[in-house]
Design a protein around this motif. Structure first.
Motif, short mmCIF file in Angstrom:
data_model
loop_
_atom_site.label_atom_id
_atom_site.label_comp_id
_atom_site.label_asym_id
_atom_site.label_seq_id
_atom_site.Cartn_x
_atom_site.Cartn_y
_atom_site.Cartn_z
N ALA A 243 19.87 26.48 -13.18
CA ALA A 243 19.92 25.32 -14.35
C ALA A 243 19.61 24.06 -13.53
O ALA A 243 19.93 23.71 -12.43
N VAL A 244 18.83 23.33 -14.44
CA VAL A 244 18.47 22.09 -13.76
C VAL A 244 19.68 21.17 -13.19
O VAL A 244 19.58 20.82 -12.25
N PRO A 245 20.61 20.83 -14.03
CA PRO A 245 21.85 20.19 -13.62
C PRO A 245 22.38 20.66 -12.13
O PRO A 245 22.78 19.71 -11.79
N ALA A 246 22.44 21.90 -11.94
CA ALA A 246 22.76 22.33 -10.73
C ALA A 246 21.90 21.80 -9.29
O ALA A 246 22.40 21.78 -8.31
N LEU A 247 20.73 21.43 -9.64
CA LEU A 247 19.73 20.79 -8.51
C LEU A 247 19.85 19.29 -8.50
O LEU A 247 19.64 18.85 -7.57
N LEU A 248 20.34 18.79 -9.66
CA LEU A 248 20.32 17.57 -9.64
C LEU A 248 21.11 16.48 -8.69
O LEU A 248 20.66 15.37 -8.06
N GLY A 249 22.19 17.04 -8.30
CA GLY A 249 23.16 16.44 -7.40
C GLY A 249 22.46 16.28 -5.95
O GLY A 249 22.35 14.95 -5.39
N MET A 250 21.74 17.46 -5.51
CA MET A 250 21.26 17.18 -4.04
C MET A 250 20.00 16.35 -4.15
O MET A 250 19.71 15.74 -3.49
N VAL A 251 19.23 16.40 -5.31
CA VAL A 251 17.96 15.71 -5.44
C VAL A 251 18.26 14.23 -5.51
O VAL A 251 17.55 13.47 -4.92
N ALA A 252 19.42 13.89 -6.31
CA ALA A 252 19.74 12.44 -6.68
C ALA A 252 20.17 12.02 -5.53
O ALA A 252 19.60 10.78 -5.07
N MET A 253 20.89 12.79 -4.58
CA MET A 253 21.30 12.16 -3.37
C MET A 253 20.31 11.90 -2.30
O MET A 253 20.22 10.93 -1.63
N GLU A 254 19.45 12.73 -2.10
CA GLU A 254 18.12 12.41 -1.25
C GLU A 254 17.43 11.38 -1.48
O GLU A 254 16.84 10.59 -0.70
N LEU A 255 17.06 11.25 -2.88
CA LEU A 255 16.21 9.96 -3.28
C LEU A 255 17.02 8.96 -3.22
O LEU A 255 16.14 7.80 -2.87
N ASN A 256 18.12 8.79 -3.60
CA ASN A 256 18.89 7.62 -3.17
C ASN A 256 19.09 7.25 -2.02
O ASN A 256 18.93 5.93 -1.43
N ARG A 257 19.04 8.25 -1.02
CA ARG A 257 19.04 8.08 0.56
C ARG A 257 17.74 7.46 0.95
O ARG A 257 17.63 6.22 1.90
N ALA A 258 16.73 7.86 0.38
CA ALA A 258 15.48 7.46 0.71
C ALA A 258 15.08 5.97 0.29
O ALA A 258 14.66 5.33 1.00
N ALA A 259 15.77 5.70 -0.92
CA ALA A 259 15.56 4.33 -1.38
C ALA A 259 16.27 3.66 -0.35
O ALA A 259 15.75 2.15 -0.24
N LEU A 260 17.70 3.71 0.08
CA LEU A 260 18.33 3.12 0.80
C LEU A 260 17.38 2.64 2.13
O LEU A 260 17.35 1.62 2.75
N LEU A 261 17.08 3.66 2.76
CA LEU A 261 16.12 3.65 3.74
C LEU A 261 14.88 2.86 3.80
O LEU A 261 14.53 1.99 4.44
N ALA A 262 14.30 2.83 2.55
CA ALA A 262 13.26 2.00 2.22
C ALA A 262 13.49 0.48 2.22
O ALA A 262 12.68 -0.10 2.73
N ARG A 263 14.76 0.24 1.56
CA ARG A 263 15.04 -1.05 1.58
C ARG A 263 15.41 -1.66 3.09
O ARG A 263 15.09 -2.72 3.49
#
Length: 348
Positions: A243-263
């Motif tokens: 189910a998509v919701p089961a995937l989103l925690g990991m995906v959101a965490m990694e994209l937020n981490r990448a945004a932090l690194l980009a900043r």
């Protein structure tokens, strides 16, 4: 300030009525997620059925709507949860003033829940101290490498699992410090272990299925620029009944981490130091470095925001006139854009 350790939250929630405010922040996304879930569950148990969510992100956060929510009576319930998702952890001048005013005279019908992905001594201030006086503050500090085995062992025991020291180490090596990955593997083990104590051979046989398309490899493929692999893995996950919701925690965490690194990179900061602070292992740093070269800060922040849109679609709350109605399609568009800048046009 009433500050709680994550492992004390459940007991505290069970022993007292909900307080007017909860601030849950820190880099361990899984701990933040589960702590916030615990507060929401306690609210439901105490008959608080109405919930309003505000995403505070980007350059023009809508604090006026938050202030109005504090003043407006709930539509369907005597009490309600007002949830503020603040990934960067800093409310800015306007937000800090609104939150401090809330703390000075909390509305009797509101339980305020704030979640943030970033936190340090520089993030807090008078607003967080004021909230702490009327509620609880929980900081999900990173689990250090030498603490990971103990964390895994404790979580396994909480799920009724037993494993010897070498088996725990094998799982720790596989997840490379990622608590969400560890938690998902442990959930899988709870279904497969059949009550036995796991040795290293049993552990490796249960968690190492190279044919299984999992969310960890999916995110790696996106970061490595492998658009074709992303599409194939999503098709495999969908076919397996995920189910998509089961995937989103990991995906959101990694994209937020990448945004932090980009900043950090954009302001000329020490990227290697931030890799270490974020516990990004050496084996994955090259993928992040390549990904950061493909997109600027604004795009990474947009990717993180787009996952919020995917979450709304998956939960049946699409934004009219903007989102597709298929959560799988929406997720694919985001990850393809992460993998290949040419796919940005898919996001509109």
């Amino acid at each position: 300030m009433a500050e709680l350790r994550p492992d004390r939250l459940a007991a505290q929630l069970a022993s007292e009525p909900l307080r007017p405010a909860y601030l849950i922040a820190g880099p361990e996304a899984l701990v933040v997620l589960e702590a916030a879930d615990a507060v929401r569950a306690a609210a439901r148990e105490q008959g608080i059925g109405d919930r309003e969510v505000y995403d505070i992100e980007g350059r023009d956060p809508d604090w006026d709507s938050v202030a109005a929510a504090f003043q407006a009576p709930g539509l369907f319930a005597a009490r309600r949860v007002v949830e503020i998702r603040m990934p960067g952890g800093k409310p800015g001048k306007d937000g800090a003033e609104i939150l401090a005013q809330f703390a000075a005279d909390p509305p009797p019908d509101v339980v305020l829940l704030i979640t943030a992905g970033e936190w340090s001594k520089q993030h807090g201030g008078k607003w967080s101290e004021a909230l702490g006086r009327i509620g609880h503050q929980l900081i999900a500090w990173q689990v250090k490498p030498h603490e990971l085995n103990g964390w895994i062992d404790a979580r396994m025991r909480a799920r009724g699992l037993r494993a010897d020291r070498d088996a725990v180490q094998a799982l720790a090596d596989r997840v490379e410090g990622n608590l969400l990955a560890a938690a998902q593997e442990i959930d899988k083990l709870s279904l497969l272990a059949e009550g036995r104590t796991l040795d290293v051979a049993a552990m490796e046989s249960l968690v190492s299925d190279s044919a299984r398309y999992d969310v960890f490899r999916l995110v790696d493929a996106a970061m490595n620029g492998q658009a074709t692999q992303v599409a194939r893995m999503l098709h495999g996950l969908k076919g397996e009944g995920e189910a998509v919701p089961a995937l989103l925690g990991m995906v959101a965490m990694e994209l937020n981490r990448a945004a932090l690194l980009a900043r950090v990179a954009a302001r000329g900061g020490n990227l290697q130091a931030e890799f270490k602070a974020q516990r990004i292992w050496d084996s994955k740093q090259a993928a992040y470095t390549r990904a950061l070269k493909r997109h600027d800060v604004a795009r990474w922040e947009r990717f993180a925001a787009e996952i919020g849109h995917v979450d709304r679609i998956a939960k049946g709350r699409p934004q009219w006139g903007r989102d597709p109605h298929d959560a799988w399609l929406a997720l694919e568009r985001v990850l393809l854009a992460v993998a290949d800048p040419r796919a940005m046009q898919l996001l509109g």
